[in-house]
Write a protein that holds these residues in place. Structure first.
Motif, PDB file in Angstrom:
ATOM      1  N   VAL A   1       0.833  -1.206   0.000  1.00 23.27           N
ATOM      2  CA  VAL A   1       0.000   0.000   0.000  1.00 23.27           C
ATOM      3  C   VAL A   1       0.867   1.256   0.000  1.00 23.27           C
ATOM      4  CG1 VAL A   1      -1.629   1.344   1.369  1.00 23.27           C
ATOM      5  CG2 VAL A   1      -1.990  -1.120   1.050  1.00 23.27           C
TER       6      VAL A   1
ATOM      7  N   ILE B   1      -8.321  -5.050  -0.982  1.00 21.52           N
ATOM      8  CA  ILE B   1      -7.633  -5.361   0.265  1.00 21.52           C
ATOM      9  C   ILE B   1      -8.616  -5.958   1.277  1.00 21.52           C
ATOM     10  CG2 ILE B   1      -6.415  -4.319   2.233  1.00 21.52           C
ATOM     11  CD1 ILE B   1      -5.211  -2.352   0.311  1.00 21.52           C
TER      12      ILE B   1
ATOM     13  N   ILE C   1      -5.412   1.734   5.169  1.00 25.72           N
ATOM     14  CA  ILE C   1      -5.255   2.409   3.887  1.00 25.72           C
ATOM     15  C   ILE C   1      -6.264   3.544   3.737  1.00 25.72           C
ATOM     16  CG2 ILE C   1      -6.772   0.832   2.601  1.00 25.72           C
ATOM     17  CD1 ILE C   1      -4.945   1.194   0.212  1.00 25.72           C
TER      18      ILE C   1
END
Length: 424
Positions: free
Chosen positions: A339, A378, A386
């Motif tokens: 990420v 994800i 994130i």
């Protein structure tokens, strides 16, 4: 209504016979092209040849001269005058259909000893001969392709199947998107796969053929689809070699999605083989999946920064990221590193230069939409982190600046990707 000219028909059949004799006398012809009559004389003079043709039994001098002016065969390259394509096609079709009727009407093809009779073998030869000429003039004539499959499927020598590969390559030399020719090649490979000791060599040549054709026939989906079809037949070593070899070509053709799709098929084959311990042991090579994906991601990032605004590169990155996310599904550190790297790429691609070109606008759009897509991939238990990182990226302003006409779409996507609403 005009009556057909018998002399013209006779001339067409004479030209057909001449074409078939040329094909038979030079089995190594690897390219065919169609030449305008105005260029024929010049080409013959430049080649240093006075067109040499096989002797004809006809006494018609004019017709013989006509034949000499419509074919040019030198260095295994065959040229045919465009002036005679229609009569030549009609003659080839008539001869082929007549041979097919004879083939169907022969009820018992075997002799008393159980072998194919000489008459049946002769008719098969006629069908093969006329279908070759016909397909060079009309490559989409499906009945002719099927007749060749039917006859060849009853043969045993591998050389006959190799001849079919050579012939279909000849058709592809002037019709690189002919689906019948590509399908015929797949049929041949499937037919010999279980009994050919040189299959890997054949697959290598097939891959090289696709690359040569793709170089002169841009965005050729059929050629690349054929290359993808070859992958399951390849050994692990050959897949690794193809992945390495195709990188250079892909780097020069970054707008061609088909090439990157081929690389994805290769990488999935490597991934599947790495999960098969028996294949890994027999191959004698260690498949370092993490290293392979890391190198591909780094190379992809270089291409993205070098060739601005190429959608094929971003689509390839989605594939790479998705596989890594699944691979790191239980690894919080690995997902976090991925990420962070992708957010860093977003920042480097979302800056508009003073000269606001469309490529930079597309680059910003692709990078931002890629990040929104990534959030959805994800796992839930990693997503909060994130989302917090995304809240400071000002995605909405970036997307609205790059593509203001889709403002409502961006609002919807961002609200679902970053529920906190702090991305303003």
């Amino acid at each position: 209504m005009n009556e057909p000219d018998p002399n013209s028909e006779a001339e067409a059949f004479q030209m057909l016979s001449q074409l078939e004799r040329i094909l038979e006398s030079d089995p190594h012809i690897d390219e065919v092209g169609f030449i305008h009559p105005s260029q024929f004389g010049t080409l013959i003079e430049e080649s240093g040849l006075h067109q040499s043709v096989l002797s004809s039994k006809t006494s018609d001098v004019d017709a013989t001269k006509r034949v000499n002016d419509v074919f040019l065969n030198k260095d295994h390259k065959l040229g045919i005058s465009t002036d005679v394509l229609l009569p030549l096609y009609k003659a080839a079709k008539y001869a082929f259909m007549a041979a097919m009727r004879q083939h169907r009407e022969l009820i018992n093809p075997f002799d008393n000893s159980g072998n194919f009779s000489s008459s049946y073998t002769s008719i098969e030869s006629e069908v093969m001969k006329h279908s070759k000429a016909l397909l060079l003039l009309s490559y989409d004539f499906g009945t002719a392709w099927h007749s060749r499959k039917f006859i060849v499927s009853k043969k045993h020598p591998l050389s006959i199947f190799m001849d079919e590969l050579h012939f279909s390559a000849l058709v592809l030399s002037y019709a690189p998107k002919c689906e019948h020719a590509w399908s015929h090649r797949r049929w041949v490979i499937k037919s010999i796969a279980g009994r050919c000791t040189t299959l890997q060599e054949i697959l290598g040549k097939e891959s090289e053929l696709v690359e040569r054709i793709a170089e002169r026939s841009k965005m050729n989906y059929r050629a690349w689809n054929h290359r993808c079809w070859l992958v399951p037949y390849m050994s692990t070593e050959q897949v690794l070699h193809e992945l390495k070899k195709s990188r250079y070509w892909a780097g020069l053709h970054v707008a061609d999605s088909s090439c990157f799709h081929y690389r994805r098929r290769l990488m999935l084959k490597i991934l599947a083989d790495s999960n098969d311990e028996q294949k890994v042991a027999s191959s004698g090579c260690t498949l370092e999946i993490n290293k392979l994906w890391k190198e591909e991601l780094d190379w992809n990032e270089k291409l993205i920064k070098l060739y601005v605004g190429r959608e094929a590169l971003w689509l390839h990155r989605r594939f790479l990221s998705l596989v890594l996310i699944k691979h790191f599904s239980n690894d919080h550190t690995g997902t976090s590193i991925l990420v962070d790297n992708e957010l860093h790429l977003l920042r480097s691609c979302s800056t508009f230069p003073d000269s606001f070109f469309e490529d930079h606008q597309a680059q910003a759009l692709y990078s931002a939409s890629y990040i929104l897509w990534l959030v959805k991939q994800i796992p839930e238990f990693h997503r909060i982190e994130i989302q917090k990182k995304l809240s400071s990226e000002n995605l909405k302003d970036l997307l609205n600046k790059a593509s203001p006409e889709k403002a409502f779409l961006w609002d919807y996507l961002i609200d679902h990707a970053v529920p906190s609403g702090d991305c303003e």
